[in-house]
Design a protein around this motif. Sequence first.
Motif, PDB file in Angstrom:
ATOM      1  N   TYR A  24     -16.438   5.473  -5.724  1.00  0.00           N
ATOM      2  CA  TYR A  24     -15.394   6.493  -5.707  1.00  0.00           C
ATOM      3  C   TYR A  24     -15.682   7.531  -4.624  1.00  0.00           C
ATOM      4  CZ  TYR A  24     -12.085   9.846  -7.696  1.00  0.00           C
ATOM      5  OH  TYR A  24     -11.042  10.712  -7.893  1.00  0.00           O
ATOM      6  N   ARG A  25     -16.950   7.877  -4.521  1.00  0.00           N
ATOM      7  CA  ARG A  25     -17.351   8.873  -3.521  1.00  0.00           C
ATOM      8  C   ARG A  25     -18.105   8.188  -2.382  1.00  0.00           C
ATOM      9  NH1 ARG A  25     -18.059  11.432  -8.292  1.00  0.00           N
ATOM     10  NH2 ARG A  25     -16.879  13.335  -8.577  1.00  0.00           N
ATOM     11  N   ARG A  73     -19.551   9.193   1.660  1.00  0.00           N
ATOM     12  CA  ARG A  73     -19.944  10.406   2.388  1.00  0.00           C
ATOM     13  C   ARG A  73     -18.882  10.960   3.331  1.00  0.00           C
ATOM     14  NH1 ARG A  73     -26.141   9.068   4.129  1.00  0.00           N
ATOM     15  NH2 ARG A  73     -26.911   8.837   2.009  1.00  0.00           N
ATOM     16  N   ASP A  74     -18.256  10.099   4.135  1.00  0.00           N
ATOM     17  CA  ASP A  74     -17.420  10.624   5.213  1.00  0.00           C
ATOM     18  C   ASP A  74     -15.913  10.565   4.979  1.00  0.00           C
ATOM     19  OD1 ASP A  74     -17.571   7.885   5.359  1.00  0.00           O
ATOM     20  OD2 ASP A  74     -17.653   7.793   7.540  1.00  0.00           O
ATOM     21  N   MET A  75     -15.467   9.908   3.885  1.00  0.00           N
ATOM     22  CA  MET A  75     -14.035   9.915   3.584  1.00  0.00           C
ATOM     23  C   MET A  75     -13.803   9.480   2.144  1.00  0.00           C
ATOM     24  SD  MET A  75     -12.413   6.625   5.647  1.00  0.00           S
ATOM     25  CE  MET A  75     -13.114   7.005   7.230  1.00  0.00           C
ATOM     26  N   HIS A  76     -12.639   9.736   1.657  1.00  0.00           N
ATOM     27  CA  HIS A  76     -12.262   9.340   0.299  1.00  0.00           C
ATOM     28  C   HIS A  76     -11.977   7.843   0.292  1.00  0.00           C
ATOM     29  CE1 HIS A  76      -9.849   9.480  -3.464  1.00  0.00           C
ATOM     30  NE2 HIS A  76     -10.748  10.413  -3.761  1.00  0.00           N
ATOM     31  N   TYR A  77     -12.232   7.196  -0.834  1.00  0.00           N
ATOM     32  CA  TYR A  77     -12.035   5.738  -0.900  1.00  0.00           C
ATOM     33  C   TYR A  77     -10.595   5.331  -0.585  1.00  0.00           C
ATOM     34  CZ  TYR A  77      -9.638   5.944  -5.387  1.00  0.00           C
ATOM     35  OH  TYR A  77      -8.721   6.183  -6.376  1.00  0.00           O
ATOM     36  N   THR A  78      -9.616   6.208  -0.894  1.00  0.00           N
ATOM     37  CA  THR A  78      -8.221   5.864  -0.600  1.00  0.00           C
ATOM     38  C   THR A  78      -7.980   5.806   0.909  1.00  0.00           C
ATOM     39  OG1 THR A  78      -7.598   8.194  -0.811  1.00  0.00           O
ATOM     40  CG2 THR A  78      -7.274   6.783  -2.747  1.00  0.00           C
ATOM     41  N   GLN A  79      -8.672   6.661   1.661  1.00  0.00           N
ATOM     42  CA  GLN A  79      -8.552   6.619   3.121  1.00  0.00           C
ATOM     43  C   GLN A  79      -9.152   5.321   3.654  1.00  0.00           C
ATOM     44  OE1 GLN A  79     -10.564  10.443   3.573  1.00  0.00           O
ATOM     45  NE2 GLN A  79      -8.839  11.079   4.871  1.00  0.00           N
ATOM     46  N   LEU A  80     -10.307   4.943   3.125  1.00  0.00           N
ATOM     47  CA  LEU A  80     -10.930   3.687   3.554  1.00  0.00           C
ATOM     48  C   LEU A  80      -9.994   2.515   3.249  1.00  0.00           C
ATOM     49  CD1 LEU A  80     -13.245   1.940   4.583  1.00  0.00           C
ATOM     50  CD2 LEU A  80     -14.286   2.105   2.310  1.00  0.00           C
ATOM     51  N   ASP A 110      -5.299  -6.022   6.562  1.00  0.00           N
ATOM     52  CA  ASP A 110      -4.789  -6.772   5.410  1.00  0.00           C
ATOM     53  C   ASP A 110      -5.616  -8.010   5.080  1.00  0.00           C
ATOM     54  OD1 ASP A 110      -3.983  -8.223   7.604  1.00  0.00           O
ATOM     55  OD2 ASP A 110      -1.958  -8.591   6.867  1.00  0.00           O
ATOM     56  N   TYR A 111      -6.570  -8.347   5.927  1.00  0.00           N
ATOM     57  CA  TYR A 111      -7.433  -9.483   5.626  1.00  0.00           C
ATOM     58  C   TYR A 111      -8.730  -9.046   4.930  1.00  0.00           C
ATOM     59  CZ  TYR A 111      -9.089  -8.039  10.271  1.00  0.00           C
ATOM     60  OH  TYR A 111      -9.524  -7.313  11.344  1.00  0.00           O
ATOM     61  N   PHE A 112      -8.760  -7.795   4.447  1.00  0.00           N
ATOM     62  CA  PHE A 112      -9.863  -7.281   3.637  1.00  0.00           C
ATOM     63  C   PHE A 112      -9.301  -6.635   2.375  1.00  0.00           C
ATOM     64  CE2 PHE A 112     -12.827  -7.937   7.004  1.00  0.00           C
ATOM     65  CZ  PHE A 112     -14.067  -7.964   6.383  1.00  0.00           C
ATOM     66  N   ASP A 113      -9.949  -6.900   1.243  1.00  0.00           N
ATOM     67  CA  ASP A 113      -9.577  -6.285  -0.025  1.00  0.00           C
ATOM     68  C   ASP A 113     -10.696  -5.356  -0.465  1.00  0.00           C
ATOM     69  OD1 ASP A 113      -7.153  -7.640  -0.194  1.00  0.00           O
ATOM     70  OD2 ASP A 113      -8.017  -9.311  -1.317  1.00  0.00           O
ATOM     71  N   MET A 114     -10.364  -4.413  -1.367  1.00  0.00           N
ATOM     72  CA  MET A 114     -11.351  -3.443  -1.821  1.00  0.00           C
ATOM     73  C   MET A 114     -11.595  -3.581  -3.320  1.00  0.00           C
ATOM     74  SD  MET A 114     -11.264   0.730  -1.721  1.00  0.00           S
ATOM     75  CE  MET A 114     -11.657   0.900   0.002  1.00  0.00           C
ATOM     76  N   LEU A 115     -12.870  -3.479  -3.694  1.00  0.00           N
ATOM     77  CA  LEU A 115     -13.292  -3.395  -5.092  1.00  0.00           C
ATOM     78  C   LEU A 115     -13.882  -2.008  -5.280  1.00  0.00           C
ATOM     79  CD1 LEU A 115     -13.998  -4.426  -7.927  1.00  0.00           C
ATOM     80  CD2 LEU A 115     -16.052  -5.460  -6.939  1.00  0.00           C
ATOM     81  N   LEU A 116     -13.270  -1.220  -6.152  1.00  0.00           N
ATOM     82  CA  LEU A 116     -13.701   0.159  -6.387  1.00  0.00           C
ATOM     83  C   LEU A 116     -14.593   0.216  -7.617  1.00  0.00           C
ATOM     84  CD1 LEU A 116     -13.498   3.213  -5.771  1.00  0.00           C
ATOM     85  CD2 LEU A 116     -11.454   3.244  -7.222  1.00  0.00           C
ATOM     86  N   LEU A 117     -15.768   0.826  -7.465  1.00  0.00           N
ATOM     87  CA  LEU A 117     -16.701   1.040  -8.564  1.00  0.00           C
ATOM     88  C   LEU A 117     -16.667   2.519  -8.918  1.00  0.00           C
ATOM     89  CD1 LEU A 117     -19.754  -0.908  -7.054  1.00  0.00           C
ATOM     90  CD2 LEU A 117     -17.889  -1.824  -8.441  1.00  0.00           C
ATOM     91  N   ALA A 118     -16.331   2.833 -10.185  1.00  0.00           N
ATOM     92  CA  ALA A 118     -16.205   4.240 -10.564  1.00  0.00           C
ATOM     93  C   ALA A 118     -16.312   4.389 -12.077  1.00  0.00           C
ATOM     94  CB  ALA A 118     -14.879   4.803 -10.072  1.00  0.00           C
ATOM     95  N   SER A 119     -16.434   5.638 -12.507  1.00  0.00           N
ATOM     96  CA  SER A 119     -16.454   5.912 -13.943  1.00  0.00           C
ATOM     97  C   SER A 119     -15.033   5.812 -14.492  1.00  0.00           C
ATOM     98  CB  SER A 119     -17.013   7.312 -14.203  1.00  0.00           C
ATOM     99  OG  SER A 119     -16.105   8.285 -13.717  1.00  0.00           O
TER     100      SER A 119
END
Length: 182
Positions: free
Chosen positions: A54-55, A57-64, A70-79
């Motif tokens: 979720y956190r 250092r240099d940007m918010h996960y939504t910005q990343l 579109d050929y990369f997907d994201m897996l978010l790890l958070a509480s």
Amino acid sequence: MSSIIIVLPKLEDAKHIKDILARRGLTAAALCTTASMALSQVHQLDSGVVICSYRIRDMHYTQLAEYLPDYFDMLLLASTSELESAPHDMVTLTYPIRPNDLASTVEMMLTQLDRRLRKRKSQPKKRTEQEQNYINNAKWLLMERNHMTEQEAFRYIQKSSMDSGTNMVETAQMILLLIYDG
């Protein structure tokens, strides 16, 4: 082949995630502590999954997520509380993360991504307006000179293309050259 990039603020945590995945036969291509490092890695790879917290250092996960191609997907790890504000279409896992859940989720994401990329590659490439004009002009000339219907002219170009081993645009260009030169 799809790759895995792990982006966590602490390198030790990224190494721990890498070890969990390695036990299931999944290899991480890069371990990053900042989103900018991850983005530079992304542009060197064909496709894959970015695992991030979720956190960063240099940007918010939504910005990343926004900057990922579109050929990369994201897996978010958070509480659980942090995931309440996460987009509903994003793949997420809650802390504490069970190793089996992590590996299974990453495997599922890689499989879906590979399937999506294969499907995109199998779709025919869209012709440009100029390419379509070559085909249309060749059809029109065949219809005028050889008294063919539009379907017959199209089928002639298509068959000639297959017989000669060239694409339809090149075949249409050859027909136009032959008729205009003749």
